[in-house]
Scaffold this active site. Structure first.
Site, short mmCIF file in Angstrom:
data_model
loop_
_atom_site.label_atom_id
_atom_site.label_comp_id
_atom_site.label_asym_id
_atom_site.label_seq_id
_atom_site.Cartn_x
_atom_site.Cartn_y
_atom_site.Cartn_z
N LYS A 173 32.66 82.48 11.71
CA LYS A 173 31.30 82.86 11.47
C LYS A 173 30.52 82.94 12.52
CE LYS A 173 27.23 81.68 10.42
NZ LYS A 173 26.37 82.87 10.94
N GLU A 248 29.11 71.56 19.82
CA GLU A 248 28.80 71.70 21.09
C GLU A 248 27.16 72.07 20.93
OE1 GLU A 248 29.95 71.50 24.13
OE2 GLU A 248 32.03 71.00 23.21
N CYS A 282 23.27 77.00 27.42
CA CYS A 282 23.25 75.45 27.03
C CYS A 282 22.94 74.72 28.18
CB CYS A 282 24.16 75.42 26.14
SG CYS A 282 25.83 75.74 26.82
N GLU A 383 14.59 71.54 24.14
CA GLU A 383 15.31 72.40 24.88
C GLU A 383 14.53 73.89 24.42
OE1 GLU A 383 18.95 73.87 22.78
OE2 GLU A 383 19.89 74.02 24.67
P1 NAD Z 1 21.76 77.75 15.55
O1 NAD Z 1 21.88 76.34 15.48
O2 NAD Z 1 20.56 78.37 15.07
O3 NAD Z 1 22.78 78.79 14.94
C1 NAD Z 1 24.22 78.51 15.55
C2 NAD Z 1 25.25 78.99 14.24
O4 NAD Z 1 25.08 78.13 12.92
C3 NAD Z 1 24.83 80.44 13.90
O5 NAD Z 1 25.99 81.06 13.45
C4 NAD Z 1 24.24 80.11 12.53
O6 NAD Z 1 24.05 81.09 11.74
C5 NAD Z 1 24.82 79.01 11.92
N1 NAD Z 1 23.95 78.18 11.24
C6 NAD Z 1 23.01 78.11 10.91
N2 NAD Z 1 22.28 77.15 10.15
C7 NAD Z 1 23.32 76.64 9.26
C8 NAD Z 1 23.90 75.80 8.15
N3 NAD Z 1 23.03 75.26 7.70
N4 NAD Z 1 24.94 75.67 7.94
C9 NAD Z 1 25.99 76.22 8.93
N5 NAD Z 1 25.66 77.01 9.95
C10 NAD Z 1 24.59 77.39 10.21
O7 NAD Z 1 21.90 77.86 17.10
P2 NAD Z 1 21.55 79.27 17.81
O8 NAD Z 1 20.05 79.79 17.92
O9 NAD Z 1 22.44 80.40 17.25
O10 NAD Z 1 22.16 79.03 19.32
C11 NAD Z 1 21.39 78.50 20.28
C12 NAD Z 1 21.78 76.95 20.46
O11 NAD Z 1 23.22 76.85 20.77
C13 NAD Z 1 20.89 76.14 21.55
O12 NAD Z 1 20.53 74.92 21.21
C14 NAD Z 1 22.20 76.03 22.70
O13 NAD Z 1 21.89 75.04 23.70
C15 NAD Z 1 23.25 76.00 21.82
N6 NAD Z 1 24.69 76.26 22.64
C16 NAD Z 1 25.37 75.08 22.99
C17 NAD Z 1 26.36 75.41 23.71
C18 NAD Z 1 27.31 74.22 24.25
O14 NAD Z 1 28.49 74.48 24.83
N7 NAD Z 1 27.15 73.03 24.26
C19 NAD Z 1 26.78 76.53 24.04
C20 NAD Z 1 26.09 77.54 23.55
C21 NAD Z 1 24.97 77.53 23.10
#
Ligand code: NAD
Length: 489
Positions: A173, A248, A282, A383
């Site tokens: 997803k 992550e 990130c 963040e």
């Molecule tokens: P997010 O947590 O809003 O969404 C990530 C994914 O989770 C999306 O596909 C979203 O639809 C899904 N999601 C949302 N709610 C959910 C739920 N209740 N159950 C299951 N899935 C759900 O994050 P974002 O805004 O898409 O991405 C930004 C974040 O990602 C930042 O905090 C960033 O630091 C982190 N990030 C971390 C890394 C790493 O390697 N550590 C890499 C890239 C991004």
């Protein structure tokens, strides 16, 4: 309209709708995709379960699965321009940056394809001549792979490549904001020979689709990249059936400049550390931690160069970085800047949403520098995931380390110094998953990536990134069984 790939076929949604993806740079329509329903997610898990339980995918020699990954890499390389264009339009990032990202995706598939068949476990020396004791690997099973929008296909590749190599089946997803390249990938995997049912896709929202993928009892593992709050919810959802959960999450990453650093290089990298991809990284070096004696020289120069960074859309050749992903995300970033100022930080540049000309059509936010920050401030602790650099100062090595480690996160950080002993000392003391010395941002698929603290659980990339998708089994064989009469006859 695509988005739902089940058991080797593009399918129509069961009760879901559609979502229009538009480019964050100017709002132009990119494509309509399936907005999957909970029923679609359930059907995708069923498809992945059936494919896994048939046993044929896991029974293939690992080398053969590796060859499919190598073919996938070749096909991605062949179709690089198409992938990069789709990624640039979904994210608003510069086309050239999207091309670099696809190169990195290719490298990830090549790495995992290349190590196929090189590690079959080990034989244990038990000291018993009548026993054969072996450690072998088995796939975890059905994996839910849930990914964010900042590096859409790259984050997908870090999960899909090792999951497939280890013999798992999956439901992917992608972020609902950036699904285009995940959709393209399904056809590429099929062309590379991945059998029906092994790779499944459901586009749609987190609360609707993601929540099912995180909780369905038929899922064995959830690999998630995204925000901290979502990561916590996924751990809770997986707990009911004790799923393996790897996370992550975000970072609040320190970039430390000592007085003996190569200052010109440190300034240059400090800008890329935080303003690359408008801070939507990130591992962004958002916390500049600089020797107090160097503060004015370093910060004045950073402020002057940050103010000249040109914003623009994916195909604007003069642009140096792009927009934020959405209006909601920009509002969040701006709120962090406002909170910083309200808590005493000094706004040196940026901090104003563009309202004129081309930039007013997209979700742009200017490179922003907040000086005079202290550890308790919200913008230091949380963040922002935007182009916001905060500045803190130190007067001793131990203070620099203490400031850098004073975070709930622990993803990445950097140290700038010309003293090799200090470089190693500080790198050793930092409680962060990646530490760069006199550099910022490089990574290779051979090296593990992941965080300490609340930056996550587990690792991606490298051999450990593969082991996350493996169960470890001990097989013991008694080669000459004879009665022991522990309990007398
Ligand atoms: P997010 O947590 O809003 O969404 C990530 C994914 O989770 C999306 O596909 C979203 O639809 C899904 N999601 C949302 N709610 C959910 C739920 N209740 N159950 C299951 N899935 C759900 O994050 P974002 O805004 O898409 O991405 C930004 C974040 O990602 C930042 O905090 C960033 O630091 C982190 N990030 C971390 C890394 C790493 O390697 N550590 C890499 C890239 C991004």
């Amino acid at each position: 309209m695509r988005g739902l790939y089940l058991a080797g076929r593009w399918a129509a949604s069961d009760g879901g709708g559609s979502r229009l993806i538009s480019c964050p740079a100017d709002g132009t329509a990119v494509r309509s995709v399936v907005e999957g329903s909970a029923a679609d997610a359930t059907a995708a898990v069923a498809a992945a379960r059936t494919a896994f339980d048939s046993g044929s995918w896991a029974a293939l020699p690992e080398k053969q699965r590796g060859e499919m990954l190598l073919r996938t890499a070749d096909l991605l390389h062949r179709d690089k321009a198409r992938y990069a264009r789709a990624e640039a339009l979904d994210t608003g990032k510069r086309f050239v940056e999207a091309e670099y990202d696809i190169d990195d995706v290719v490298a990830c598939f090549r790495y995992y394809g290349g190590i196929a068949g090189t590690d079959a476990g080990r034989v244990v020396d038990t000291g018993n001549p009548h026993a054969i004791s072996r450690i072998v690997y088995a796939p975890v099973g059905v994996c839910s792979l849930i990914t964010p929008w900042n590096y859409p296909l790259l984050q997908v590749s870090w999960k899909v490549a090792p999951a497939l190599l280890a013999g798992n089946t999956f439901v992917l997803k992608p972020s609902e904001l950036t699904p285009s390249t995940a959709i393209l990938l399904m056809d590429t995997l099929t062309e590379a020979g991945v059998p029906a049912g092994v790779a499944n896709l459901v586009t749609g929202s987190g609360p609707e689709v993601g929540a099912v993928l995180a909780s369905d009892p038929r899922v064995d593992m959830v690999s998630f990249t995204g925000g901290l709050a979502t990561g916590k919810a996924i751990m809770v959802a997986g707990a009911a059936t004790v799923k393996k959960v790897t996370l992550e999450l975000g970072g609040k990453n320190p970039n430390i400049i000592f007085a003996d650093a190569d200052v010109e290089a440190a300034i240059d990298y400090a800008l890329t550390a935080v303003f690359l991809h408008s801070g939507q990284v990130c591992s962004a070096g958002a916390r500049l931690i600089v020797d107090a004696g160097l503060h004015d020289r370093v910060v004045d120069e950073i402020v002057s160069r940050a103010a000249r960074i040109r914003l623009g859309g994916p195909f604007d050749d003069a642009a140096q970085t792009g927009p934020l992903i959405s209006a909601a995300h920009r509002a969040k970033v701006h709120a962090y800047v406002e909170a910083g100022v309200a808590e005493g930080a000094v706004l040196r540049t940026g901090g104003i949403i563009p309202t004129d000309g081309e930039l007013s059509k997209g979700f742009y936010y200017p490179p922003t520098v907040l000086d005079g920050c202290t550890r308790g401030m919200t913008v230091i602790r949380e963040e922002s995931f935007g182009p916001v650099m905060t500045v803190e100062t130190f007067t001793s090595e131990s203070e620099a380390i203490e400031i850098a480690n004073d975070t709930d996160y622990g993803l990445a950080g950097a140290v700038w110094t010309s003293d090799a002993s200090r470089a190693q000392r500080v790198a050793g003391a930092l409680r962060h998953g990646t530490v760069w010395i006199n550099d910022y941002h490089p990574y290779v698929p051979q090296a593990e990536w992941g965080g300490f603290g609340q930056s996550g659980n587990g690792r991606e990339l490298g051999p450990t990134g593969l082991s996350e998708y493996r169960e470890i089994k001990h097989i013991w064989q008694n080669t000459s069984p004879a009665p022991q009469y522990w309990f007398p006859r």
